[in-house]
Design an enzyme around this catalytic site. Structure first.
Site, PDB file in Angstrom:
ATOM      1  N   CYS A   1     -19.390 -63.618  19.338  1.00  0.00           N
ATOM      2  CA  CYS A   1     -18.961 -63.634  20.740  1.00  0.00           C
ATOM      3  C   CYS A   1     -19.688 -62.578  21.571  1.00  0.00           C
ATOM      4  O   CYS A   1     -19.050 -61.744  22.215  1.00  0.00           O
ATOM      5  CB  CYS A   1     -17.463 -63.404  20.813  1.00  0.00           C
ATOM      6  SG  CYS A   1     -17.007 -61.869  20.022  1.00  0.00           S
TER       7      CYS A   1
ATOM      8  N   PRO B   1     -42.788 -45.825   2.108  1.00  0.00           N
ATOM      9  CA  PRO B   1     -42.760 -47.103   2.829  1.00  0.00           C
ATOM     10  C   PRO B   1     -41.456 -47.849   2.566  1.00  0.00           C
ATOM     11  O   PRO B   1     -40.963 -47.859   1.439  1.00  0.00           O
ATOM     12  CB  PRO B   1     -43.943 -47.871   2.240  1.00  0.00           C
ATOM     13  CG  PRO B   1     -44.100 -47.316   0.860  1.00  0.00           C
ATOM     14  CD  PRO B   1     -43.689 -45.870   0.946  1.00  0.00           C
TER      15      PRO B   1
HETATM   16  N1  LLP Z   1     -38.567 -42.287   5.457  1.00  0.00           N
HETATM   17  C1  LLP Z   1     -37.629 -41.891   6.333  1.00  0.00           C
HETATM   18  C2  LLP Z   1     -37.212 -40.486   6.337  1.00  0.00           C
HETATM   19  C3  LLP Z   1     -37.069 -42.813   7.221  1.00  0.00           C
HETATM   20  O1  LLP Z   1     -36.139 -42.424   8.086  1.00  0.00           O
HETATM   21  C4  LLP Z   1     -37.493 -44.167   7.203  1.00  0.00           C
HETATM   22  C5  LLP Z   1     -36.928 -45.143   8.120  1.00  0.00           C
HETATM   23  C6  LLP Z   1     -38.470 -44.540   6.237  1.00  0.00           C
HETATM   24  C7  LLP Z   1     -38.984 -43.565   5.398  1.00  0.00           C
HETATM   25  C8  LLP Z   1     -38.964 -45.940   6.100  1.00  0.00           C
HETATM   26  O2  LLP Z   1     -39.603 -46.360   7.268  1.00  0.00           O
HETATM   27  P1  LLP Z   1     -40.387 -47.780   7.264  1.00  0.00           P
HETATM   28  O3  LLP Z   1     -41.537 -47.660   6.295  1.00  0.00           O
HETATM   29  O4  LLP Z   1     -39.409 -48.817   6.845  1.00  0.00           O
HETATM   30  O5  LLP Z   1     -40.821 -47.955   8.656  1.00  0.00           O
HETATM   31  N2  LLP Z   1     -33.646 -50.322  11.526  1.00  0.00           N
HETATM   32  C9  LLP Z   1     -34.944 -50.181  12.129  1.00  0.00           C
HETATM   33  C10 LLP Z   1     -35.828 -49.248  11.341  1.00  0.00           C
HETATM   34  C11 LLP Z   1     -35.225 -47.885  11.131  1.00  0.00           C
HETATM   35  C12 LLP Z   1     -36.095 -46.990  10.272  1.00  0.00           C
HETATM   36  C13 LLP Z   1     -35.349 -45.759   9.873  1.00  0.00           C
HETATM   37  N3  LLP Z   1     -36.063 -44.864   9.012  1.00  0.00           N
HETATM   38  C14 LLP Z   1     -35.567 -51.562  12.294  1.00  0.00           C
HETATM   39  O6  LLP Z   1     -34.938 -52.560  11.969  1.00  0.00           O
HETATM   40  O7  LLP Z   1     -36.687 -51.677  12.818  1.00  0.00           O
END
Ligand code: LLP
Length: 417
Positions: A346, A278
């Protein structure tokens, strides 16, 4: 309004834990990221509680917020880390995470990054292609090491979320194609410097419906059985991250327990350690971005704007994913009006909120952009010559500056002129 145990009003004043946000802006200036340590700890504990029935190991995905103090907070709770580059690996180690609690992901790891992770001795590298497996095997051989690897599969499950953050679909670059896996298992046997320890997936981020996890886990378990019949004894099944949080009170996230109810009974019979990664779930609602209103303006078509001193350089999510972030006045007003909250950059995509009902705050007052703990500071940039903000962490009444504001000198320090 996103009121919580960590960011709440006393009278008309918004606080973080026991500290007034106004006070923090006075001391540290704006824009400022403010993180509640208690919120981090409580989110971690609620995650652990939900999955208590399953032998598991939680690896915080540091890409969501890689501030060293945030990493250390989780490390002290026993949490591991998921990293996606040599830089994140360096940060995790600096943050006090033991190498054997770090898992290394990434669709395009460079040789130096692979070597670095093998030298420090991470728990596993998650390989995403046959070519990458060959590279890890070769580099491990050169270093005289055996590399522990997991295979990241692409389960071809299209989780419903923003298209830029769905990763488990065969249209995307991530993971090893499910059809290719039997061949990969066979070829793995010939790679004498590799030890297959895990099978892994990550189907995307901010996924509200547990059924997507269920569908992908069915595939992961089928491959786990295949790995057994092919003579491998995998110790870890990695389910990835992607668990949702509430950004908009009108769209509350599915509670983590709903995911656990589905996943625990499916995974328990496998008799292995399940890894979770997570990111957002642990940090998103632990921080706000504090910003000062520079100017108020309106135009002849009746639009009103708050121009604030933070922008898409500090929170790119509304511009990139059309994501919703609550914007709250740090000092409440009885009157409200509908306005856009925009930054100084901008670009027309430089906004935090559009046509939003906001307290009728005055110029010089503060707004808090909520839910800025995940993918905010880490995605910040120097575009338009902006200086990255300071970051503070609050624990009860205790306030710590955990990142200094950048300086003008730092903007040019790497340039040879
Ligand atoms: N594991 C892997 C291999 C990942 O690529 C990611 C996120 C996670 C775990 C963690 O995922 P989470 O639990 O945070 O959903 N910048 C985007 C989110 C990109 C997520 C990329 N990978 C946003 O601001 O929504």
């Amino acid at each position: 309004m996103l009121d919580s145990n960590y960011f709440y009003y006393t009278g008309a004043t918004l606080n973080c834990d026991e500290v007034r946000l106004e006070e923090l802006a006075g001391t540290f200036g704006t824009p400022l990221y403010v993180t509640s340590t208690r919120s981090l700890v409580d989110s971690y504990n609620s995650f652990e509680h939900a999955f208590a029935g399953l032998p598991h190991f939680t690896c915080y995905s540091v890409k969501a917020n890689y501030n060293l103090s945030v990493i250390r907070t989780f490390a002290e709770l026993g949490c591991g880390c998921d990293v996606n580059s040599g830089g994140e690996l360096f940060r995790a180690l600096q943050g006090g995470v033991a190498p054997e609690k770090i898992i290394f992901a990434g669709v395009g790891k460079k040789s130096e990054e692979i070597a670095y992770s093998l030298k420090v001795g991470v728990l596993m590298l998650k390989a995403e292609s046959l070519s990458e497996l060959r590279a890890i095997d070769r580099i491990a051989g050169e270093l005289g090491k055996t590399a522990s690897v997991a295979l990241r599969i692409n389960p071809n499950v299209t989780a419903e979320t923003h298209p830029y953050i769905t990763t488990g679909d065969s249209k995307e670059k991530f993971g090893i194609d499910e059809a290719e896996l039997p061949e990969v298992f066979t070829l793995l046997r010939q790679m004498s410097n590799l030890r297959l320890v895990g099978l892994d997936m990550h189907i995307g981020s901010q996924i509200f419906d547990p059924e997507y996890f269920v569908a992908a886990t069915v595939k992961l378990l089928a491959l786990f059985n295949l790995s057994k019949t092919m003579g491998f004894s995998v110790e870890f099944l990695d389910i990835g991250g992607g668990f949702p949080v509430t950004y908009d009170p009108l769209k509350p996230a599915t509670p983590i327990e709903r995911f656990a109810e589905k996943l625990v009974p499916m995974l328990l019979p496998a008799g292995v350690t399940v890894i979770f990664e997570p990111g957002r779930y642990l940090v998103a609602n632990a921080s706000v971005l504090l910003t000062r209103i520079l100017y108020k303006k309106h135009n002849h078509v009746g639009k009103k704007f708050f121009v604030v001193d933070a922008g898409m350089t500090e929170l790119i999510r509304p511009a990139l994913y059309q994501s919703h972030h609550e914007v709250q006045a740090v000092t409440r007003h009885d009157e409200t009006f509908v306005a856009d909250v925009v930054g100084p950059i901008c670009e027309s995509s430089d906004f935090f909120a559009r046509q939003r009902e906001i307290d009728a705050a005055e110029e010089g007052e503060l707004l808090a952009v909520m839910s800025c703990g995940a993918y905010a500071a880490v995605m910040s940039s120097n575009y338009n010559g902006r200086l990255r903000p300071a970051e503070v962490m609050v624990n009860g009444r205790d306030v710590k500056l955990v990142r200094k504001r950048e300086t003008l000198e730092q903007l040019v320090q790497n340039e040879l002129f």
